[in-house]
Design an enzyme around this catalytic site. Structure first.
Site, PDB file in Angstrom:
ATOM      1  N   SER A 118       0.837  -1.210   0.000  1.00 23.12           N
ATOM      2  CA  SER A 118       0.000   0.000   0.000  1.00 23.12           C
ATOM      3  C   SER A 118       0.863   1.247   0.000  1.00 23.12           C
ATOM      4  CB  SER A 118      -0.854   0.070   1.262  1.00 23.12           C
ATOM      5  OG  SER A 118      -1.568  -1.086   1.457  1.00 23.12           O
ATOM      6  N   HIS A 139      -1.393  -3.070  -7.017  1.00 22.22           N
ATOM      7  CA  HIS A 139      -2.105  -2.709  -5.791  1.00 22.22           C
ATOM      8  C   HIS A 139      -3.588  -2.989  -5.951  1.00 22.22           C
ATOM      9  CE1 HIS A 139      -3.103   0.716  -2.721  1.00 22.22           C
ATOM     10  NE2 HIS A 139      -3.105  -0.449  -2.146  1.00 22.22           N
ATOM     11  N   ASN A 189      -3.952   6.109  -2.029  1.00 22.15           N
ATOM     12  CA  ASN A 189      -3.778   6.498  -0.626  1.00 22.15           C
ATOM     13  C   ASN A 189      -3.345   7.950  -0.456  1.00 22.15           C
ATOM     14  OD1 ASN A 189      -4.607   4.185   0.736  1.00 22.15           O
ATOM     15  ND2 ASN A 189      -2.728   3.131   0.125  1.00 22.15           N
TER      16      ASN A 189
HETATM   17  N1  LIG Z   1      -5.739  -4.747   4.033  1.00 20.84           N
HETATM   18  C1  LIG Z   1      -5.969  -3.901   3.042  1.00 20.84           C
HETATM   19  O1  LIG Z   1      -7.058  -3.307   2.940  1.00 20.84           O
HETATM   20  C2  LIG Z   1      -4.914  -3.690   1.961  1.00 20.84           C
HETATM   21  C3  LIG Z   1      -5.302  -3.071   0.763  1.00 20.84           C
HETATM   22  C4  LIG Z   1      -4.354  -2.938  -0.258  1.00 20.84           C
HETATM   23  C5  LIG Z   1      -3.050  -3.405  -0.064  1.00 20.84           C
HETATM   24  N2  LIG Z   1      -2.703  -3.998   1.133  1.00 20.84           N
HETATM   25  C6  LIG Z   1      -1.328  -4.503   1.260  1.00 20.84           C
HETATM   26  O2  LIG Z   1      -1.362  -5.916   1.107  1.00 20.84           O
HETATM   27  C7  LIG Z   1      -0.314  -6.533   1.856  1.00 20.84           C
HETATM   28  C8  LIG Z   1      -0.900  -7.575   2.783  1.00 20.84           C
HETATM   29  O3  LIG Z   1      -1.812  -6.942   3.644  1.00 20.84           O
HETATM   30  P1  LIG Z   1      -2.950  -7.769   4.426  1.00 20.84           P
HETATM   31  O4  LIG Z   1      -3.924  -6.763   4.923  1.00 20.84           O
HETATM   32  O5  LIG Z   1      -3.391  -8.921   3.590  1.00 20.84           O
HETATM   33  O6  LIG Z   1      -2.093  -8.327   5.666  1.00 20.84           O
HETATM   34  P2  LIG Z   1      -2.430  -9.577   6.615  1.00 20.84           P
HETATM   35  O7  LIG Z   1      -1.764  -9.269   7.903  1.00 20.84           O
HETATM   36  O8  LIG Z   1      -3.881  -9.885   6.604  1.00 20.84           O
HETATM   37  O9  LIG Z   1      -1.668 -10.808   5.911  1.00 20.84           O
HETATM   38  C9  LIG Z   1      -0.277 -10.874   5.772  1.00 20.84           C
HETATM   39  C10 LIG Z   1       0.115 -12.335   5.656  1.00 20.84           C
HETATM   40  O10 LIG Z   1       1.518 -12.383   5.330  1.00 20.84           O
HETATM   41  C11 LIG Z   1       2.045 -13.527   5.953  1.00 20.84           C
HETATM   42  N3  LIG Z   1       3.516 -13.463   6.001  1.00 20.84           N
HETATM   43  C12 LIG Z   1       4.296 -12.728   6.831  1.00 20.84           C
HETATM   44  N4  LIG Z   1       5.613 -12.955   6.537  1.00 20.84           N
HETATM   45  C13 LIG Z   1       5.639 -13.829   5.500  1.00 20.84           C
HETATM   46  C14 LIG Z   1       6.686 -14.446   4.755  1.00 20.84           C
HETATM   47  N5  LIG Z   1       7.967 -14.209   5.035  1.00 20.84           N
HETATM   48  N6  LIG Z   1       6.360 -15.300   3.777  1.00 20.84           N
HETATM   49  C15 LIG Z   1       5.055 -15.552   3.494  1.00 20.84           C
HETATM   50  N7  LIG Z   1       4.019 -14.998   4.155  1.00 20.84           N
HETATM   51  C16 LIG Z   1       4.309 -14.146   5.150  1.00 20.84           C
HETATM   52  C17 LIG Z   1       1.377 -13.545   7.320  1.00 20.84           C
HETATM   53  O11 LIG Z   1       1.454 -14.829   7.934  1.00 20.84           O
HETATM   54  C18 LIG Z   1      -0.058 -13.129   6.963  1.00 20.84           C
HETATM   55  O12 LIG Z   1      -0.868 -14.269   6.705  1.00 20.84           O
HETATM   56  C19 LIG Z   1       0.410  -5.380   2.566  1.00 20.84           C
HETATM   57  O13 LIG Z   1       1.520  -5.008   1.815  1.00 20.84           O
HETATM   58  C20 LIG Z   1      -0.643  -4.268   2.594  1.00 20.84           C
HETATM   59  O14 LIG Z   1      -0.077  -2.983   2.632  1.00 20.84           O
HETATM   60  C21 LIG Z   1      -3.608  -4.158   2.136  1.00 20.84           C
END
Ligand SMILES: NC(=O)c1ccc[n+]([C@@H]2O[C@H](COP(=O)([O-])OP(=O)(O)OC[C@H]3O[C@@H](n4cnc5c(N)ncnc54)[C@H](O)[C@@H]3O)[C@@H](O)[C@H]2O)c1
Length: 295
Positions: A118, A139, A189
């Protein structure tokens, strides 16, 4: 392109895996946590059930989608045959640099390396990859199977060829890709977070209450959800960290997170995921206004 690897099975990763699998791609879903993989697959299955009950897809489509996904706990094993990797692991720069270094060492040199970050600089992520022209931001928006937009972020070195491939790939998922350059907050964002921050600031300054602020934006501006409720859904910690990235990246005080947002994050009030943010989600899941303590 047929073989996709998705790293991270959390909120975004499982939605990304679901979407690719639904459009016939072979998806390897990778997470270090077995529990996250199980929860991710449960979420995908539940979301597909909902689509079946709304008659958007058939039971056979659901089965085919699930059969297109294989889970892994080991990145090198999971990305072995991938033509595209979409990284959606936890938003942490050090972690993402480590993962991309590993991808550089394990994937074929032709593999497109995309991040769903993000806020972290794509140029920075690409700096640990030996051919950075193949690194790009993809994204997706939450919830991925529903939201149409994919913001495609070109790092400083991203090639036209990789950008075009990624745009086409997004279109093959019936999404609408929009190209942006790699500056803090990208487009989505950079515009959304100052609005959310200003809504929090208005509440903090006592201009109006939570429900009132959200109602103004819903009924007055035709937003489907008010900014404070949206902040709860995104996660207040996530909003805080994106604002910090923009504040530090532009060295501009207009992006400084509101002190109330900082306090709520420090106090563990993170929104829906912690059960409480600007609204209370703990019991009925119905958004109830938090007590008047801040107004
Ligand atoms: N949540 C949102 O609304 C949103 C929207 C757009 C983008 N994002 C981006 O998406 C990405 C993920 O966000 P999220 O909300 O899904 O997070 P989340 O916390 O729900 O999930 C992250 C996952 O990554 C896993 N993880 C951590 N280290 C790891 C590794 N070394 N290898 C493999 N897996 C690993 C964790 O176990 C977890 O299951 C981030 O970069 C975030 O900025 C999030």
């Amino acid at each position: 392109m047929k073989n996709i690897a998705v790293i991270g099975a959390g909120t975004m990763g499982n939605g990304i895996a679901h979407t690719f699998a639904q459009f016939g791609y072979q998806v390897n879903l990778i997470d270090i946590s077995e529990e996250s993989l199980n929860n991710g697959m449960k979420t995908i299955s539940g979301n597909l059930d909902r689509m079946v009950s709304k008659e958007k897809i058939s039971e056979a489509d659901k089965e085919a989608t699930l059969n297109n996904i294989t889970t892994f706990t080991d990145i090198p094993e999971g990305v072995k045959n991938a033509e595209v990797v979409v990284e959606a692991a936890t938003e942490n720069e050090e972690l993402k640099l480590k993962i991309f270094k590993q991808l550089d060492e394990t994937c074929s040199k032709e593999t497109v390396l995309a991040s769903n970050t993000s806020s972290i600089s794509i140029t920075k992520i690409a700096s640990v990859v030996s051919n950075p022209e193949r690194v790009i931001g993809m994204h997706f928006m939450n919830p991925v199977p529903i939201m149409k937009l994919v913001e495609i972020i070109r790092g400083y070195n991203t090639s036209d060829e990789i950008t075009n491939k990624t745009m086409e790939l997004s279109e093959s998922l019936k999404k609408v890709p929009v190209e942006a350059n790699d500056y803090p907050g990208f487009v989505a964002n950079r515009i959304l977070m100052p609005m959310i921050n200003e809504a929090i600031e208005s509440f903090y300054n006592g201009v109006a209450g939570v429900k009132e602020i959200d109602t103004v934006m819903k009924l007055g501006m035709a937003h489907p959800m008010g900014p404070l409720q949206l902040a709860d859904f995104i996660g207040l910690d996530v909003c805080h960290s994106i604002l910090e990235v923009m504040y530090n990246g532009f060295k501009n005080p207009k992006y400084a997170p509101c002190p109330l947002l900082t306090n709520m994050v420090t106090a563990g009030k993170l929104g829906v995921k912690s059960g409480e943010g600007f609204y209370d989600y703990s019991e009925s899941k119905k958004a109830e206004k938090v007590s008047e303590q801040f107004s």
